[in-house]
Structure formats: structure tokens, C-alpha cells
Design an enzyme around this catalytic site. Structure first.
Site, mmCIF file in Angstrom:
data_model
loop_
_atom_site.group_PDB
_atom_site.id
_atom_site.type_symbol
_atom_site.label_atom_id
_atom_site.label_comp_id
_atom_site.label_asym_id
_atom_site.label_seq_id
_atom_site.Cartn_x
_atom_site.Cartn_y
_atom_site.Cartn_z
ATOM 1 N N ALA A 132 -3.331 3.569 -2.600
ATOM 2 C CA ALA A 132 -4.350 4.343 -1.436
ATOM 3 C C ALA A 132 -5.148 5.265 -2.288
ATOM 4 O O ALA A 132 -6.471 5.495 -1.738
ATOM 5 C CB ALA A 132 -3.383 5.194 -0.574
ATOM 6 N N MET B 228 0.739 -1.181 -0.093
ATOM 7 C CA MET B 228 -0.090 0.133 -0.176
ATOM 8 C C MET B 228 0.901 1.460 -0.108
ATOM 9 O O MET B 228 1.427 1.543 0.900
ATOM 10 C CB MET B 228 -0.970 -0.051 1.397
ATOM 11 C CG MET B 228 -1.822 1.258 1.281
ATOM 12 S SD MET B 228 -3.308 1.225 -0.045
ATOM 13 C CE MET B 228 -4.280 -0.188 0.614
ATOM 14 N N HIS B 229 1.092 1.877 -0.972
ATOM 15 C CA HIS B 229 1.838 3.036 -1.167
ATOM 16 C C HIS B 229 0.602 4.067 -2.016
ATOM 17 O O HIS B 229 -0.494 3.833 -1.809
ATOM 18 C CB HIS B 229 3.011 3.066 -2.158
ATOM 19 C CG HIS B 229 2.902 2.561 -3.372
ATOM 20 N ND1 HIS B 229 2.559 3.205 -4.688
ATOM 21 C CD2 HIS B 229 2.614 1.191 -3.981
ATOM 22 C CE1 HIS B 229 2.560 2.701 -5.707
ATOM 23 N NE2 HIS B 229 2.493 1.159 -5.317
ATOM 24 N N ALA B 230 1.199 5.315 -2.250
ATOM 25 C CA ALA B 230 0.293 6.474 -2.556
ATOM 26 C C ALA B 230 -0.731 5.903 -3.852
ATOM 27 O O ALA B 230 -1.791 6.339 -3.693
ATOM 28 C CB ALA B 230 1.268 7.472 -3.117
ATOM 29 N N GLU C 22 -1.462 -3.026 -10.564
ATOM 30 C CA GLU C 22 0.031 -2.575 -10.961
ATOM 31 C C GLU C 22 0.754 -3.747 -11.562
ATOM 32 O O GLU C 22 2.218 -3.491 -11.820
ATOM 33 C CB GLU C 22 0.528 -2.338 -9.385
ATOM 34 C CG GLU C 22 -0.225 -0.703 -8.650
ATOM 35 C CD GLU C 22 0.638 -0.428 -7.687
ATOM 36 O OE1 GLU C 22 0.853 0.812 -7.630
ATOM 37 O OE2 GLU C 22 1.393 -1.279 -6.849
#
Length: 90
Positions: A20, A15-17, A89
Site C-alpha cells: 500500500a 495488499m498489506h502495509a 515481494e
């Protein structure tokens, strides 16, 4: 009533930018409150990008997703689908 399900983070960076923000944007379409909880008990509301970033949710971590509200079933299903897709991703 509340619905819950546990899901594993599968995308490489966790969970990164970007994930999120995707989760935050997804939640705008539902009349439900969604809470995420990692395996250490840290919680984050899905409508807070900052809280999601502080969840410490790396690849392989188990996250419990809890939804409450008129569209709780739909919101839970959408969040689980987003996690299972690796946040698009990979």
C-alpha cells in the site's frame, strides 16, 4: 478521459502495509487520480494508504485499476507494472 485495466494480485500476502505504501509513493509522481476496485465493488483511492488496506485484496483477487487525468496512461501503466511485479515481494 478515463483508462482502465484489470490486474490480479500475485504477491503472497496481498495488499498489506508495504505494498500500500509503495503504491501510494508511486502515485506521488503522477498527475492523475487512480482508483482501485475489487471484484465485490469496494473502491479505494491510490493516494490513501488506509483505503488501500481496507480494499480486501488478497492473493488471487482481481482488481480493476482506473486512472483519470493528464498522466492517466502513464499512471495506469506504472500501477499495473507494480502489481505484476508482486510489489517486489516474491
Amino acid at each position: 478521459m478515463t483508462v482502465k485495466q484489470t490486474v490480479e494480485i500475485t504477491n503472497k500476502l496481498g495488499m498489506h502495509a508495504r505494498p500500500a505504501m509503495k503504491l501510494f509513493e508511486l502515485m506521488q509522481g503522477f498527475d492523475a487520480e487512480v482508483l482501485l476496485r475489487n471484484d465485490e465493488g469496494t473502491e479505494a483511492e491510490a493516494n490513501s494508504v488506509i483505503a488501500l488496506l481496507m480494499l480486501d485484496s488478497a492473493k488471487g483477487r482481481q482488481i480493476e485499476v482506473e486512472a483519470t487525468g493528464p498522466q492517466e496512461e502513464e499512471a495506469l501503466a506504472a500501477v499495473i507494472a507494480l502489481f505484476n511485479s508482486g510489489f517486489d515481494e516474491d
